[in-house]
Design a protein around this motif. Sequence first.
Motif, mmCIF file in Angstrom:
data_model
loop_
_atom_site.group_PDB
_atom_site.id
_atom_site.type_symbol
_atom_site.label_atom_id
_atom_site.label_comp_id
_atom_site.label_asym_id
_atom_site.label_seq_id
_atom_site.Cartn_x
_atom_site.Cartn_y
_atom_site.Cartn_z
ATOM 1 N N GLY A 7 6.474 11.531 -15.933
ATOM 2 C CA GLY A 7 5.756 11.934 -14.737
ATOM 3 C C GLY A 7 5.094 10.749 -14.081
ATOM 4 O O GLY A 7 4.970 9.675 -14.672
ATOM 5 N N SER A 8 4.656 10.948 -12.836
ATOM 6 C CA SER A 8 4.069 9.847 -12.089
ATOM 7 C C SER A 8 3.075 10.380 -11.060
ATOM 8 O O SER A 8 3.184 11.519 -10.601
ATOM 9 C CB SER A 8 5.154 9.038 -11.376
ATOM 10 O OG SER A 8 4.595 8.023 -10.549
ATOM 11 N N SER A 9 2.139 9.531 -10.665
ATOM 12 C CA SER A 9 1.239 9.854 -9.560
ATOM 13 C C SER A 9 1.956 9.738 -8.228
ATOM 14 O O SER A 9 1.479 10.237 -7.210
ATOM 15 C CB SER A 9 0.024 8.913 -9.584
ATOM 16 O OG SER A 9 0.438 7.549 -9.577
ATOM 17 N N ASN A 10 3.112 9.065 -8.205
ATOM 18 C CA ASN A 10 3.941 8.969 -7.013
ATOM 19 C C ASN A 10 4.964 10.097 -6.983
ATOM 20 O O ASN A 10 5.303 10.666 -8.022
ATOM 21 C CB ASN A 10 4.693 7.629 -7.001
ATOM 22 C CG ASN A 10 3.812 6.474 -6.596
ATOM 23 O OD1 ASN A 10 2.994 6.584 -5.683
ATOM 24 N ND2 ASN A 10 3.984 5.338 -7.258
ATOM 25 N N ARG A 54 5.090 -5.553 -8.689
ATOM 26 C CA ARG A 54 4.277 -5.192 -7.522
ATOM 27 C C ARG A 54 3.781 -3.756 -7.650
ATOM 28 O O ARG A 54 4.480 -2.887 -8.174
ATOM 29 C CB ARG A 54 5.098 -5.330 -6.234
ATOM 30 C CG ARG A 54 5.488 -6.765 -5.911
ATOM 31 C CD ARG A 54 6.133 -6.832 -4.545
ATOM 32 N NE ARG A 54 6.385 -8.218 -4.148
ATOM 33 C CZ ARG A 54 6.376 -8.647 -2.910
ATOM 34 N NH1 ARG A 54 6.135 -7.802 -1.916
ATOM 35 N NH2 ARG A 54 6.627 -9.913 -2.626
ATOM 36 N N LEU A 55 2.585 -3.518 -7.136
ATOM 37 C CA LEU A 55 2.024 -2.173 -7.172
ATOM 38 C C LEU A 55 2.673 -1.310 -6.105
ATOM 39 O O LEU A 55 2.941 -1.764 -4.993
ATOM 40 C CB LEU A 55 0.515 -2.228 -6.963
ATOM 41 C CG LEU A 55 -0.266 -3.101 -7.952
ATOM 42 C CD1 LEU A 55 -1.761 -2.947 -7.732
ATOM 43 C CD2 LEU A 55 0.100 -2.749 -9.389
ATOM 44 N N VAL A 56 2.911 -0.055 -6.456
ATOM 45 C CA VAL A 56 3.588 0.874 -5.559
ATOM 46 C C VAL A 56 2.760 2.156 -5.474
ATOM 47 O O VAL A 56 2.535 2.832 -6.480
ATOM 48 C CB VAL A 56 5.010 1.205 -6.065
ATOM 49 C CG1 VAL A 56 5.655 2.264 -5.175
ATOM 50 C CG2 VAL A 56 5.865 -0.053 -6.117
ATOM 51 N N GLU A 57 2.307 2.472 -4.262
ATOM 52 C CA GLU A 57 1.572 3.720 -4.033
ATOM 53 C C GLU A 57 2.168 4.378 -2.800
ATOM 54 O O GLU A 57 2.081 3.840 -1.689
ATOM 55 C CB GLU A 57 0.082 3.444 -3.824
ATOM 56 C CG GLU A 57 -0.756 4.695 -3.727
ATOM 57 C CD GLU A 57 -2.242 4.409 -3.682
ATOM 58 O OE1 GLU A 57 -3.014 5.343 -3.373
ATOM 59 O OE2 GLU A 57 -2.645 3.267 -3.955
ATOM 60 N N ILE A 58 2.779 5.525 -2.989
ATOM 61 C CA ILE A 58 3.585 6.145 -1.940
ATOM 62 C C ILE A 58 2.899 7.389 -1.398
ATOM 63 O O ILE A 58 2.467 8.265 -2.151
ATOM 64 C CB ILE A 58 4.975 6.515 -2.480
ATOM 65 C CG1 ILE A 58 5.734 5.240 -2.861
ATOM 66 C CG2 ILE A 58 5.773 7.310 -1.450
ATOM 67 C CD1 ILE A 58 7.047 5.510 -3.547
ATOM 68 N N ASP A 59 2.805 7.454 -0.075
ATOM 69 C CA ASP A 59 2.305 8.637 0.621
ATOM 70 C C ASP A 59 3.406 9.113 1.553
ATOM 71 O O ASP A 59 3.693 8.483 2.576
ATOM 72 C CB ASP A 59 1.044 8.285 1.412
ATOM 73 C CG ASP A 59 0.463 9.487 2.161
ATOM 74 O OD1 ASP A 59 1.035 10.592 2.053
ATOM 75 O OD2 ASP A 59 -0.548 9.317 2.866
#
Length: 438
Positions: free
Chosen positions: A324-327, A338-343
Amino acid sequence: MVVMLVTLLKISLLLICLNSSMCWAGNYTLSAHGDPIYGVKNLKYNSYTIYHRGNCGHCHQQHTIEKSPLVINQNPFALFASSFNTSKINGDYQQEDNFCFYCHGNPSLQDGGINNYDYSRTFGGYTTGGPTTILEAFQQDSFHNLYDIWNFARNTFSFFSSLSNPCVACHNPHLVRRIKVNTTNPSSYTVVSLPTNHNELWGDNDGEKMSDFYSGKYQAPKHYQNGYEPGGNTSIWNGSNLPDYVTFCISCHNTNNTIYSTTLGRNLIKIEWIDEAGENGPGDKHGKNFATEDVELHIPYKDSLLGINIGFVTACTDCHEPHGSSNPYLIRREVNGRLVEIDLNQNNGLGWLCRACHMDDHDFDPDNWPENSWHHVHHGGGPSIEDPPYENPVRCGWCHGGPPGSNPVPCLNCHMHGKDDSWLKDVYSSFYTGRRCF
């Protein structure tokens, strides 16, 4: 004399069963659960000192006497609790919904507890935040739906029944190794088994590594702290220390199987990772299919030690978390260092994943373009970018629905498994190329 010999034999067999260090269990004693030092030890049974660490009795009721309030009579496989709550079809998992969560959750029944971090931390090196247990990983925004796994596996694989636990579709609990403490060489301590060969581990033998999946084409991503994945290895970059997770994952996610997602309310996209049909497909270019035009990449793909700069193949775990993921879409929190934060409420939200490996306008012209800008990459006319696919457009609003700077085209119109730019046929047909875009 015969009675005495039989009695002695019964006592000997009882001692063998009770003491895991004497157990002739083959590969089980090499597994993470059967290890005599680190293996299973149920806190509920601590007063029953006859159960040594790693003994089967920590998970399986060997007799009919209840030893804990958790015990429910007639549980499958003589487990001390229910295997899986099949009514949980859309997540929101709690500890009692899955037998494995009793130890791989918090609080844990395992003596000393168990921390299981996500792939981004364990093998990618990003140590800030993230889940600390398997249960917590499954409680995030996107997750491998356990009901869907259970439902698919019971109708597909011969070893899996309606009484089986969904985790067993990927993991053989009597074989899995301690992969989390061997992060630079997970192949030798793999935790997965092909669902078509459940009684063998996958990834630990010759021919089962990412370097074998497509020889000379797998470049390991950057580690967040140092070196390469997995685990920050500084001397291996070709996947020879990484299980072939592609072959593992496409055991289910392939072009033949139809898998319904109760989370998404639709069938999952079929993955074309081994097809090599060229520019118009079938076959994803991040798989064995090949990119036919130039592409600008970050290190380590740029100037790769493999001696190539195009035509790479990627592993599923290079971008996705297994649990699972927060994305969304189980996309990792960290990719290629690299950091990845997807909206996904942002049209170009997926671009934060893409720019982990691909250069965007900001990389070419940081003074004039913010991060996650892709105008010149697609249209040219600015920095020296080879092969922009839609050069010199004249009717911006037809595709963008307004000024292009404030209305980027949604990345997912083109860039996802199995897709090309077919959506253009209805809005700007002269710009349609038919090129595979993923």
